[in-house]
Motif scaffolding. Sequence first.
Motif, PDB file in Angstrom:
ATOM      1  N   TRP A 124       0.920  -1.074  -0.042  1.00  0.00           N
ATOM      2  CA  TRP A 124      -0.001  -0.024   0.025  1.00  0.00           C
ATOM      3  C   TRP A 124       0.803   1.341   0.005  1.00  0.00           C
ATOM      4  CZ3 TRP A 124      -3.565  -1.361   4.774  1.00  0.00           C
ATOM      5  CH2 TRP A 124      -4.296  -2.514   4.519  1.00  0.00           C
ATOM      6  N   TRP A 168      -5.136   1.832   0.834  1.00  0.00           N
ATOM      7  CA  TRP A 168      -5.863   0.651   0.674  1.00  0.00           C
ATOM      8  C   TRP A 168      -6.681   0.666  -0.322  1.00  0.00           C
ATOM      9  CZ3 TRP A 168     -11.010  -0.375   1.389  1.00  0.00           C
ATOM     10  CH2 TRP A 168     -11.483  -1.620   1.282  1.00  0.00           C
ATOM     11  N   ALA A 169      -7.694   1.501  -0.405  1.00  0.00           N
ATOM     12  CA  ALA A 169      -8.625   1.582  -1.342  1.00  0.00           C
ATOM     13  C   ALA A 169      -8.060   1.836  -2.904  1.00  0.00           C
ATOM     14  CB  ALA A 169      -9.753   2.917  -1.091  1.00  0.00           C
ATOM     15  N   THR A 172      -6.250  -1.269  -4.006  1.00  0.00           N
ATOM     16  CA  THR A 172      -6.848  -2.618  -4.223  1.00  0.00           C
ATOM     17  C   THR A 172      -7.781  -2.239  -5.354  1.00  0.00           C
ATOM     18  OG1 THR A 172      -7.081  -2.918  -1.752  1.00  0.00           O
ATOM     19  CG2 THR A 172      -8.876  -4.059  -3.158  1.00  0.00           C
ATOM     20  N   PHE A 173      -8.697  -1.204  -5.371  1.00  0.00           N
ATOM     21  CA  PHE A 173      -9.667  -1.025  -6.725  1.00  0.00           C
ATOM     22  C   PHE A 173      -9.046  -0.224  -7.807  1.00  0.00           C
ATOM     23  CE2 PHE A 173     -11.872  -0.963  -2.413  1.00  0.00           C
ATOM     24  CZ  PHE A 173     -12.786  -2.216  -2.596  1.00  0.00           C
TER      25      PHE A 173
END
Length: 201
Positions: A124, A168-169, A172-173
């Motif tokens: 991250w 993190w978002a 991840t996305f």
Amino acid sequence: MLYAFVYRVVVLVFPETGLAVVPVPVQRLPEFVLGMALAWAMRSGWRPRIHPIVGIGSMAAVIGLLLFSGRLIGDGPVTVVLRGLTNEFFTIACGLAIVALASHALRGKRLWFASRWQVRLGEWSFAFYLVHATFIYLALRIFGYQEASWRNLLWFAVLFVVDLVAAWALHTFVERTLEKRMRRWKDARDRARGTVGIASA
């Protein structure tokens, strides 16, 4: 890194040269080059025997230099230059720590830094780098500067959590999604090239 040191010294000693207006990405270029060079060297088999304590200790030494140089040698021109070179010293210390820890791990020795959560935070980290300043500036715009106080540690903790969730978002996305798509595209292109090669043969 020699360029980085020379550039910083010139800016500190001769501020009238106007070199301080060099874009930040250009100023930070030596850090990226150093990281890529170390990664290439280690992938090529370079395994220096540097104990992890030396690597971590070098970062602690740079922090000590920043905090205590004024007390040790006074607040003269030398101290100003040393403090001005903190980023360059810390870049080398980080590189030394990374090489020491990576070499240690590649020799099959366990490290706390190799734990699942440490690896995940490392994944991250680039996304964190991208978003952290945005939320800091947003907080300053909304709440303004706070008076110096130990209570500010709470602000740091809250901002850290917000930045971490955002990192993190983003990882991840966005980052992983695009990476998977790029890998599928590359794999399809490689398969197509292989098919063409077989057909030509």
